[in-house]
Design a protein around this motif. Structure first.
Motif, mmCIF file in Angstrom:
data_model
loop_
_atom_site.group_PDB
_atom_site.id
_atom_site.type_symbol
_atom_site.label_atom_id
_atom_site.label_comp_id
_atom_site.label_asym_id
_atom_site.label_seq_id
_atom_site.Cartn_x
_atom_site.Cartn_y
_atom_site.Cartn_z
ATOM 1 N N ASP A 1 0.834 -1.207 0.000
ATOM 2 C CA ASP A 1 0.000 0.000 0.000
ATOM 3 C C ASP A 1 0.868 1.257 0.000
ATOM 4 O O ASP A 1 0.594 2.234 -0.707
ATOM 5 C CB ASP A 1 -0.918 0.004 1.226
ATOM 6 C CG ASP A 1 -1.983 -1.085 1.131
ATOM 7 O OD1 ASP A 1 -2.223 -1.574 0.012
ATOM 8 O OD2 ASP A 1 -2.548 -1.439 2.188
ATOM 9 N N ALA A 2 1.948 1.236 0.793
ATOM 10 C CA ALA A 2 2.838 2.396 0.848
ATOM 11 C C ALA A 2 3.513 2.631 -0.495
ATOM 12 O O ALA A 2 3.669 3.773 -0.942
ATOM 13 C CB ALA A 2 3.888 2.189 1.938
ATOM 14 N N ASP A 3 3.945 1.536 -1.148
ATOM 15 C CA ASP A 3 4.580 1.671 -2.453
ATOM 16 C C ASP A 3 3.619 2.272 -3.469
ATOM 17 O O ASP A 3 3.981 3.136 -4.263
ATOM 18 C CB ASP A 3 5.072 0.313 -2.949
ATOM 19 C CG ASP A 3 6.267 -0.188 -2.138
ATOM 20 O OD1 ASP A 3 6.894 0.647 -1.452
ATOM 21 O OD2 ASP A 3 6.549 -1.394 -2.197
ATOM 22 N N ARG A 4 2.357 1.780 -3.426
ATOM 23 C CA ARG A 4 1.385 2.311 -4.378
ATOM 24 C C ARG A 4 1.107 3.785 -4.115
ATOM 25 O O ARG A 4 0.957 4.589 -5.043
ATOM 26 C CB ARG A 4 0.088 1.496 -4.308
ATOM 27 C CG ARG A 4 0.180 0.133 -4.990
ATOM 28 C CD ARG A 4 -1.205 -0.483 -5.145
ATOM 29 N NE ARG A 4 -1.749 -0.885 -3.847
ATOM 30 C CZ ARG A 4 -1.553 -2.081 -3.292
ATOM 31 N NH1 ARG A 4 -0.810 -2.985 -3.918
ATOM 32 N NH2 ARG A 4 -2.086 -2.380 -2.125
ATOM 33 N N GLY B 1 1.794 6.847 -6.675
ATOM 34 C CA GLY B 1 0.727 7.794 -7.014
ATOM 35 C C GLY B 1 1.151 9.223 -6.785
ATOM 36 O O GLY B 1 0.836 10.113 -7.584
ATOM 37 N N ASN B 2 1.876 9.448 -5.681
ATOM 38 C CA ASN B 2 2.361 10.808 -5.402
ATOM 39 C C ASN B 2 3.347 11.275 -6.463
ATOM 40 O O ASN B 2 3.340 12.441 -6.884
ATOM 41 C CB ASN B 2 3.013 10.857 -4.021
ATOM 42 C CG ASN B 2 1.994 10.742 -2.902
ATOM 43 O OD1 ASN B 2 0.831 11.137 -3.066
ATOM 44 N ND2 ASN B 2 2.407 10.195 -1.761
ATOM 45 N N ARG B 3 4.224 10.361 -6.884
ATOM 46 C CA ARG B 3 5.192 10.716 -7.925
ATOM 47 C C ARG B 3 4.498 11.057 -9.227
ATOM 48 O O ARG B 3 4.872 12.013 -9.924
ATOM 49 C CB ARG B 3 6.168 9.575 -8.140
ATOM 50 C CG ARG B 3 7.152 9.376 -6.982
ATOM 51 C CD ARG B 3 7.966 8.133 -7.174
ATOM 52 N NE ARG B 3 8.933 7.965 -6.100
ATOM 53 C CZ ARG B 3 9.581 6.828 -5.851
ATOM 54 N NH1 ARG B 3 9.372 5.774 -6.617
ATOM 55 N NH2 ARG B 3 10.452 6.758 -4.864
ATOM 56 N N ALA B 4 3.504 10.282 -9.603
ATOM 57 C CA ALA B 4 2.759 10.559 -10.837
ATOM 58 C C ALA B 4 2.048 11.900 -10.755
ATOM 59 O O ALA B 4 2.024 12.670 -11.721
ATOM 60 C CB ALA B 4 1.757 9.433 -11.102
#
Length: 293
Positions: A46-49, A53-56
């Motif tokens: 979940d943290a990776d996703r 998402g934040n990077r995108a």
């Protein structure tokens, strides 16, 4: 670096990394605990996703900002005069000839059918005054040298095929009747060989009317930079279609990935006591044949 200094630096780096932690504040090691039920792995996923998402989202915001900046730049009013000389209303070839002559270059306007004769005449006059081979870069249009004798053409072929070191004797022998020897630059000539040459003949990439400047991009028919900087005489053929009105127009025609040499008249400097000295940074003699309608 001593061991103690190295340890202090590493300690600072480790402390900084621990203080910063992972991006977006996730605690170090979160989700790595070994759990029988696998919830630790789920939390890490979940943290990776969330991080992805934040990077995108950051990338999208940056792209939006770039587009907004481009639109704002395009919307700026441009009522100012963007060029001093409109090619449609001015004879920019004549302006180039005038400005280049102001720099003490010798400028001749010759019709296209008379170009080969003009090249032969200029080279003959130069070699008569300063004996030595005339350098010809690879890719120079053969028609420019058509005014030379047939024997000299044979010498040119030998010089271009073998370079000055090996082909000079053949070039001199073949062109002795005309008093001119032509030589190529393959393999590249040494600085001493370039200095012994009577001169060099090249084309150019573009010329600038407003400043009387010739620009080389060292493509076919122009040679490497040293070929036009070391010899004391440079004959340049400029076609009228290559003359741009100003620097902005000239740069728009050039490939920014290529090297460029800008030549405004013979090399000269007045750095020391305002005394003009020629030939410091390049040829003392620049001869331009401006051809075309």
């Amino acid at each position: 670096m001593s061991a103690s200094s190295r340890d202090r630096i590493l300690a600072r780096v480790r402390a900084a990394n621990q203080t910063a932690g992972p991006s977006h504040g996730a605690p170090t090691g979160a989700g790595h605990a070994d759990r029988a039920d696998g919830t630790g792995d789920d939390r890490q996923s979940d943290a990776d996703r969330a991080t992805d998402g934040n990077r995108a989202a950051d990338a999208d915001r940056a792209a939006d900002a770039d587009r907004a900046a481009d639109a704002a730049y395009a919307a700026l009013p441009r009522a100012y005069l963007r060029a001093h000389h409109d090619a449609a209303a001015h004879d920019i070839a004549a302006l180039f000839a005038e400005r280049a002559a102001d720099y003490r270059a010798v400028v001749e306007r010759v019709p296209e059918p008379g170009l080969a004769v003009a090249v032969a005449r200029v080279l003959a006059e130069r070699v008569a005054a300063v004996p030595g081979p005339v350098l010809v870069p690879e890719g120079l249009p053969a028609g420019w040298l058509a005014g030379l004798s047939a024997g000299l053409a044979t010498g040119l072929s030998a010089g271009l095929a073998t370079g000055l070191s090996a082909g000079l004797a053949a070039g001199v022998s073949a062109g002795r009747a005309a008093g001119i020897a032509l030589a190529g630059d393959e393999p590249p000539l040494s600085a001493a060989e370039l200095d012994r040459a009577s001169g060099v003949v090249t084309g150019c990439a573009v010329a600038v009317a407003e400043t009387g400047t010739i620009i080389l991009d060292h493509g076919p028919g122009q040679g490497r930079r040293a070929l036009t900087l070391v010899p004391d005489f440079h004959l340049v053929v400029v076609q009228a279609a290559q003359v741009a009105a100003d620097l902005a127009d000239a740069f728009a025609r050039l490939d920014p990935a290529r090297p460029h040499t800008l030549i405004s008249g013979p090399s000269a400097t007045s750095d020391i006591e305002l005394i003009r000295v020629e030939g410091v940074h390049g040829p003392r003699n620049l001869h331009i044949l401006l051809t075309g309608p």
